[in-house]
Write a protein that holds these residues in place. Sequence first.
Motif, mmCIF file in Angstrom:
data_model
loop_
_atom_site.group_PDB
_atom_site.id
_atom_site.type_symbol
_atom_site.label_atom_id
_atom_site.label_comp_id
_atom_site.label_asym_id
_atom_site.label_seq_id
_atom_site.Cartn_x
_atom_site.Cartn_y
_atom_site.Cartn_z
ATOM 1 N N GLU A 1 1.105 -1.384 -0.183
ATOM 2 C CA GLU A 1 0.107 -0.070 -0.044
ATOM 3 C C GLU A 1 0.960 1.206 0.045
ATOM 4 O O GLU A 1 2.075 1.163 0.154
ATOM 5 N N ILE A 2 0.451 2.253 -0.420
ATOM 6 C CA ILE A 2 0.815 3.694 -0.543
ATOM 7 C C ILE A 2 0.505 4.452 0.650
ATOM 8 O O ILE A 2 -0.711 4.639 1.146
ATOM 9 N N ILE A 3 1.707 5.035 1.694
ATOM 10 C CA ILE A 3 1.167 5.331 3.029
ATOM 11 C C ILE A 3 1.780 7.119 2.777
ATOM 12 O O ILE A 3 2.550 7.407 2.373
ATOM 13 N N GLN A 4 0.775 7.878 3.246
ATOM 14 C CA GLN A 4 0.998 9.405 3.291
ATOM 15 C C GLN A 4 1.491 9.643 4.653
ATOM 16 O O GLN A 4 1.363 9.405 5.501
ATOM 17 N N ALA A 5 2.754 10.799 4.427
ATOM 18 C CA ALA A 5 3.174 11.155 5.571
ATOM 19 C C ALA A 5 2.261 12.074 6.348
ATOM 20 O O ALA A 5 1.206 12.742 5.961
ATOM 21 N N ASN A 6 2.393 12.183 7.535
ATOM 22 C CA ASN A 6 1.605 12.860 8.537
ATOM 23 C C ASN A 6 2.457 13.346 9.905
ATOM 24 O O ASN A 6 3.652 12.857 10.018
ATOM 25 N N SER A 7 1.924 14.183 10.844
ATOM 26 C CA SER A 7 2.667 14.712 11.909
ATOM 27 C C SER A 7 1.609 14.713 13.125
ATOM 28 O O SER A 7 0.363 15.000 13.073
ATOM 29 N N SER A 8 2.246 14.762 14.450
ATOM 30 C CA SER A 8 1.473 15.245 15.608
ATOM 31 C C SER A 8 2.392 15.533 16.591
ATOM 32 O O SER A 8 3.638 15.411 16.351
ATOM 33 N N TYR B 1 6.883 16.327 2.477
ATOM 34 C CA TYR B 1 5.873 16.635 3.732
ATOM 35 C C TYR B 1 6.901 17.394 4.505
ATOM 36 O O TYR B 1 8.041 16.927 5.061
ATOM 37 N N LYS B 2 6.411 18.693 4.792
ATOM 38 C CA LYS B 2 7.236 19.434 5.820
ATOM 39 C C LYS B 2 6.313 20.099 6.711
ATOM 40 O O LYS B 2 5.291 20.309 6.723
ATOM 41 N N LYS B 3 6.973 20.333 7.902
ATOM 42 C CA LYS B 3 6.341 21.047 9.127
ATOM 43 C C LYS B 3 7.416 22.146 9.474
ATOM 44 O O LYS B 3 8.496 21.889 9.781
ATOM 45 N N LEU B 4 6.954 23.465 9.715
ATOM 46 C CA LEU B 4 7.825 24.270 10.154
ATOM 47 C C LEU B 4 7.573 24.662 11.770
ATOM 48 O O LEU B 4 6.573 24.718 12.129
ATOM 49 N N ILE B 5 8.548 24.511 12.449
ATOM 50 C CA ILE B 5 8.565 24.761 13.874
ATOM 51 C C ILE B 5 9.219 25.949 14.377
ATOM 52 O O ILE B 5 10.536 26.113 13.705
ATOM 53 N N ALA B 6 8.482 26.784 15.268
ATOM 54 C CA ALA B 6 9.176 27.963 15.608
ATOM 55 C C ALA B 6 9.408 28.216 17.027
ATOM 56 O O ALA B 6 8.691 27.763 17.987
ATOM 57 N N ILE B 7 10.970 28.319 17.451
ATOM 58 C CA ILE B 7 11.243 28.516 18.622
ATOM 59 C C ILE B 7 11.327 30.131 18.751
ATOM 60 O O ILE B 7 12.119 30.869 18.314
ATOM 61 N N THR B 8 10.341 30.552 19.685
ATOM 62 C CA THR B 8 10.212 32.074 19.864
ATOM 63 C C THR B 8 11.070 32.501 21.039
ATOM 64 O O THR B 8 10.977 32.244 22.354
ATOM 65 N N THR B 9 11.878 33.533 20.934
ATOM 66 C CA THR B 9 12.790 34.043 21.975
ATOM 67 C C THR B 9 12.134 35.495 22.046
ATOM 68 O O THR B 9 11.871 36.320 21.237
ATOM 69 N N PRO B 10 12.330 35.849 23.283
ATOM 70 C CA PRO B 10 11.987 37.515 23.676
ATOM 71 C C PRO B 10 13.053 38.458 23.190
ATOM 72 O O PRO B 10 14.050 37.923 22.695
ATOM 73 N N TYR B 11 12.954 39.621 23.198
ATOM 74 C CA TYR B 11 13.825 40.639 22.876
ATOM 75 C C TYR B 11 15.242 40.291 23.640
ATOM 76 O O TYR B 11 14.987 40.056 24.841
#
Length: 1205
Positions: free
Chosen positions: A1046-1053, A1119-1129
């Motif tokens: 079978e053909i499996i599609q990528a996913n995320s959690s 298949y891509k996911k963008l992850i943001a590490i947010t820093t203060p000033y």
Amino acid sequence: MKLFFYQQINLTFTVYGSGFGSDPSSVKFTIGDSSFSGANLKIEYNDTQVAFDIYSYNVYNGMLKVDSGGNSFDYGEIEIIPTITAIVLPQGGVLGTQYPTNFIVYGNNFDASKIGAEIFYNGNNLTNCNTSQWVNNIPSAYTCQVPPGVGSFVIGARVGSKYSNNMTLWYAAPIINSVSQVMYHSDSFITISGINFEPYPMNKTKVTVDGTEVEIISSDYSDIVIKHDNTLKPINGSTFKTVVNVGGSNGTRIDNIYFTTSLMSPSNEGNGTYLINLLYPNWNYTDFFFNEISVKNFCTPTPYPGLEEYLSLITILVCDFPPSIKSGSAYFTDTISRLDLEILLSPYVITPSTQQINDWPLNGGEISFYGKHFDKTMFNGSSNNLVINYNGNTFTNYNLINNTFMTFNIPPGNGTNNLLYISSVVNSTQPPFNITFFVPEIIIDSIVQINQSLLIKGSNLIITSSMIITLSGIDITSYCNNNVSDIICGPTLPIGVKSGQLLIESNGYKSATYILYLTPVITSIYPNLFDTTSNETLTINGVYFESIDPISQNSNNLQILIDNTVVTSVFINSTSIATTILPGVGSNHQIKVSINQTRFSNNDTFSYYQPIILDFKQTNNQFEIKGNYLGINSEDNKVYYNNIQIESKVSSLNNLEFTLLDSFSNGEVYVQVGNQKSNIYSTFLTPIINSISKKPYVDGSSVITVYGNYFSNLNYQTKQSTPTTFEFKLDNNPSNSILLPCNYIDTISYSCEFTTKGYGNAILSATKTDSSNTYISNSFNLSYQEPKVIQSTSLFYKVAGLINITVESYSADSIQVFVSNSECTNAIALINKQIQCNYQADIPPNSDGKSLNITVISNSMVGINEVFYYNTRHECPNNCSNHGICNLVNGQCKCSNEWQSNDCSQEKQPPLPEPSVDNNGETTLDGGNNINFTVSITYLRETDLNGKTVKVLSLKDIKWNNQSQISKTQSYFNGTFDNESVQVELDVTFFKDEENFDFAGDTILIPSNSMKYIILISNWNFTSPLNNLQVIYNSQTTAFYDNGCEIIQANSSSNLDEESKVTESVTWFQLVSGNSAMDAKFSRRMFVDDRVRMASVSILDSNDSLYNLTSQSNSNESYKKLIAITTPYFRSNVKLDPSFSSLLQPSSSTSECENKNKWKIPVIAVLCSVGGATIAAITVTMIYKSYKNRMFNSQLSSKLKAVNK
């Protein structure tokens, strides 16, 4: 019945239409109030064309209509055209050219518009017309007044908008009463008298005399003045016919003429012509015969001098008779009379063309004359007495070839003023010839001045005892000698010689003259060396400094030029001139004198004194040269230090100051002033300590870099070593100098080991040795590093216990620790720069989320930093599947040796290949089965309080300034962006074995086969201190995987439901592709400006614009996911510390694919955090989706059942 159109011709109307019939009695036409029917009508064409006359009716403008058999048709309103029938002058009246005339205009339909008619004269309305006749109360005649004029004019009428026919009338014709008498063949003015003429300026008058139009000078009503010229030929010998045409009307008269011509004073002229003066000339109609031959064509009439305006009264005939004509009888004749005269012609010489004959041979010789009228006899045969007169004697022994050519032998003679002329019965008016016998001539071709000498070139310049040479009246003969065929006068000339005439005279020779302008000559200047800083007078000595032109006596423009630039000069005398030499620089400046910018002297030169360096001084990195003869302008001086030009400026007279680069060494210096080089001065630079890389630690374990100026270890000039040593003294022990072991790095830095333990302040100095000379630097004040608090382990709030604090630079025997204002007791030093103490955990957490301060005091030095956070409880997934121990601080499982994955649910498998890092810092992890995962930093994004993007930088645009392989397992990257201040540093280390890593007080378990990053972002230029910076990671894998069944599609959690609105930070993230999975876990802490802060990690929504920026041409296959590490000033930097690893975990399966192949699920778990990221193999639920995005079908259910058995 219809009416198409009508036509009016004079008083007849013709109507065109249809339905008119053929019986005139049955049709009636109406125009306004007038009707026409019955016998008044004429049927011209049955049914279509009817005509009728309107002359006997009082017809007004109005409606045109037709009636027949009870039917009626209206054509519309029409206007009647008026008709002029006659124009009559009053009894005896005429149309004069001088006065207005009344006349009467008769006609019909003048009142068709009921307001009367307008009468027009040549298209202009006559406003002086009055009704003079009425018929049945209708105007039928108008009396008008016409203005005076000539020729013809047109009268017309207008009623309403309709114009009548026009009638043409003529003014009275001109009548000639008399014509003034005219002199036959003469130019004169004639007055024609009469009546009915056109006054001036006239444009309709033409006058002809015997058919030839003449020029009109003036005109009025009764007189016309015309110009009569002698080209007018009469009809016969006695009358002229005069015709005056005025506006097309002629007046004619025939009158008699008169004729008179007389001759006065004929004469020969010196140019070979013959003049005849005529009174009342009739030349145009007169023939002129000479010896019975017509010679009129050889004569030209010209005005009499002074009487040019009376050409018709007196004229001169200039006759150039042909050579064949002899003296004889002549006469004028015309149609009336004959005038006789006698003409005697004198001989005339054409060649030679000049009367001066020079250089004739001394023994005489034959001369030829060409000319005319060389005749021995006249036309009638009588003698013409042709002779040659030479020096007062007559000669007849000439040879006469014909009347145009003769020769004569001039007797021997000498000298000048030998006069010769040819004469006949009439003496020649031609000037005599002056025969000059040959005399050799001195010729001057050119004179060249060479300084004070003259080189004279020419002919016959042989110096004899009789030769005298003068220049401007001064005899210079004794100064002159022959040089072959030339004369050289010099090397000097007598005093007083000036520009003027050079004259060379010698007996038996014609003298020669030459106008000579002397060029000024400089013989010396004084002085020829000058100071560079002050004004001095320079005197030029020489000759021919002529302020006045001796020839024209006009003033000369006498100038001094220095380097081709005119300077102010002071004239002293003809041999001296002075100028002021201003401060300057350089040698061999050209100086010369010019007269009028056309005569230039020779060049002399002067120089400024050569520069001298006397002293060289250093004040920190500022340097000063003291010397003599330096330029007063900064741009005049070029300082060369070790042969490198240094920018300098004048600080005071003969002093230069400049700055040397930090890297310069001992060596030499010289100054180039203009084109002159100073002496070379040896230099020794005192080292300067500017800074150190960091404070030395109190435990003596520091290696610091000392930065400064002039640390170079080689003398440029001598090529000898110039080592520098460093020593320091503690403030608490100033008598003890401690020499530091240091290594030379480069010209501005040394690496020094601070092995001495201590604390407090100290003084650091450097000593450079060059040969036997030593130079000691400034005293640099430094202090030992106060305790530097890095991070701390954590406790649960109000749960007392031991904490470990990472601290640098402290003394183990002097430690005191506080958390906020609560002392952490029993502090002891551990290994690895750690201090352990007992904390009661009684200080509440900060309400603003910031970490608590930890203060460390050692030897009275205080170090403080915000690094302490309390633990929060985090449960582990699936309680670690009972195969591991749960760390409730970070919610991570430590699996037993046989198990792996984030919940310890997978059996441990052999490791996958090591991950790799490319040249841009991107990590690639091999997931097996041709599945790869890539993780990379892709963007840096600044956002405001509302989450709006302020600025984005793509890591594709970074320029890696440093890409170093530090060791086999460690690499370093340092990069910047164009036009941005931010700096990005990556430190990448490979961990082969599992290891705990402490980051910001959070202990992270780094799995084996991991790649750990330390990410440092510095100098981000925030647009507002309220903004945040996002470090964006891109996690990417294959979008679809075909396992053969079978053909499996990528996913995320992740640990947060993507639909959840909870703002908690993401702590783990899973990316699944085919039979593999990548788990990412994130620490809850980071370093911000060296302070510990809680991390904020989020998965960007798929609608975020950055997804579009990261899309590629094959985006459907990824298949891509963008992850943001947010820093203060932050003011300085922010520090992150993720890591990545991979391993393989099989899964049990009883699916229908089991017969084909053992079904394995390779799983990659990336535990990504500031502390680390782990890749573990886990069993996952397989997701089936067709490559073309087909929906799940019933096979999905059976697959899930097979997996869970």
